[in-house]
Design an enzyme around this catalytic site. Sequence first.
Site, PDB file in Angstrom:
ATOM      1  N   GLU A  97       0.738  12.165  -4.084  1.00  0.00           N
ATOM      2  CA  GLU A  97       0.157  12.746  -2.815  1.00  0.00           C
ATOM      3  C   GLU A  97      -0.990  11.953  -1.916  1.00  0.00           C
ATOM      4  O   GLU A  97      -1.557  11.222  -2.650  1.00  0.00           O
ATOM      5  CB  GLU A  97      -0.328  14.326  -3.274  1.00  0.00           C
ATOM      6  CG  GLU A  97       0.722  15.055  -4.225  1.00  0.00           C
ATOM      7  CD  GLU A  97       0.128  16.174  -4.336  1.00  0.00           C
ATOM      8  OE1 GLU A  97      -1.149  16.592  -4.425  1.00  0.00           O
ATOM      9  OE2 GLU A  97       1.234  17.288  -4.626  1.00  0.00           O
ATOM     10  N   CYS A 157      -2.712  10.666 -13.972  1.00  0.00           N
ATOM     11  CA  CYS A 157      -3.909  10.316 -14.317  1.00  0.00           C
ATOM     12  C   CYS A 157      -4.075  10.011 -15.755  1.00  0.00           C
ATOM     13  O   CYS A 157      -3.656  11.463 -16.389  1.00  0.00           O
ATOM     14  CB  CYS A 157      -5.034  10.977 -13.675  1.00  0.00           C
ATOM     15  SG  CYS A 157      -6.702  10.035 -14.119  1.00  0.00           S
ATOM     16  N   CYS A 164      -9.581  18.815 -13.747  1.00  0.00           N
ATOM     17  CA  CYS A 164      -8.535  18.551 -12.867  1.00  0.00           C
ATOM     18  C   CYS A 164      -7.037  18.583 -12.968  1.00  0.00           C
ATOM     19  O   CYS A 164      -6.543  18.392 -14.020  1.00  0.00           O
ATOM     20  CB  CYS A 164      -8.817  16.938 -12.658  1.00  0.00           C
ATOM     21  SG  CYS A 164      -7.756  15.984 -11.529  1.00  0.00           S
TER      22      CYS A 164
END
Length: 388
Positions: A97, A157, A164
């Site tokens: 993104e 990640c 997150c």
Amino acid sequence: MPSSSSQTELLSLSNQELTDVILRLGEPRFRARQVADAIFRQRRDSLETASNLPAALKSRLVEEGFHVGFPQIEQKFTSIDGTVRYLMAFGDGQSVETVWMPEGDFGEAGDGTEAGAEELEELGSEATKSRSSEAVSLGGTKTRSRATICISSQVGCAVNCQFCLTALLGVKRNLSPGEIVGQVLAVLRDHSVDLERERMNIVFMGMGEPFLNYENFMKAVRLLVEEVRFPESRMTVSTSGIVPRIVEFGRERIRPKLAISLNAPNDEIRERIMPITRKWNIAALLDAAREFPLRPRERLTFEYVLLQDVNDARERARELVERVRDIRCKVNLIAFNPGPGVEYTMPTHERVLEFQSILTAAGVPSYIRRPRGRDIYAACGQLKRTVV
Ligand code: SAH
Ligand code: SF4
């Protein structure tokens, strides 16, 4: 960790590497400059559309397996605040993104740079605010003052911060330098940006931990500065605190500004919300921050995500002051952005202001980051390829 086949992606090649390719094909050296012009500055997404290149050279490059390497804009979501979240797809089907934020704000204010000074000025008075919104007149038809582009460095990640949404994806792979640069070019092209006339910022704050894809990230930075001609003073990279890379980053000749996601004033809280603290604790992180060679007028940024009843108490603000007061820094306060699968609560605005007032009273500059595009899952920590 693998990235895509960056060797055949023209957007991943430095001027030297491109020149080597051109010479190997028996073409004159100046063709390298022309190829770079076509892809980095005219933003051509395929060799066919590069009208400044001879057909024979284009077919030679294709025969040799080269392609430009622009990402495909697969989907686009536009927020009521003007923020646009892009889903960008690469050749192997992976996607990341990229976010376009007209008018900032990824915390440029008060960072000691030109971009930061402009931001402060705009925050300063209604008069300057209204001037800023028509600062750039594009041929008398369109007006735009500035924008910030938030780009990704990895697919997913691995760092696993508990607040997150990107962490929920795990890490799929690193992005190549061309895939990082390509996100910027695709967005600039989508908005027909004239870099010489418009004030753009780049923040490496999208998906991924840039310092765990260090070589490709740094090569992308150099390509952006040297080829795309994007000023390095208008770029900021955020890291969760990969200490050895912070040290290495400080030695780079060309480098963006540095932001560190601190998020807690003590190891106990930080370990709970950022397990990476077990590898490098706050003392080690702040030592690296203290020794980081700042340029004249530059400030380091500490990001602090406020999670209700976890790290937002007044006492935590006082602890934070004690830990950072000897560092030339500013603190960017980010109220938690919620999302499915993440179990924290957004603090009230009063609570955020209270936290800030303690920093202010102690002389630590701080700014509250405006949440951008929350309604389309484009705000900090919300990037996980949600299709809404
Ligand atoms: N991986 C890097 C850069 C991307 S994250 C890093 O962690 O620094 C960019 C910022 O968003 C970080 O400061 C992070 O702490 C913050 N963030 C992550 N999840 C968030 C959430 N749910 N709400 C608000 N901020 C968040
Ligand atoms: Fe990764 Fe940054 Fe999210 Fe942590 S906050 S999981 S480092 S993207």
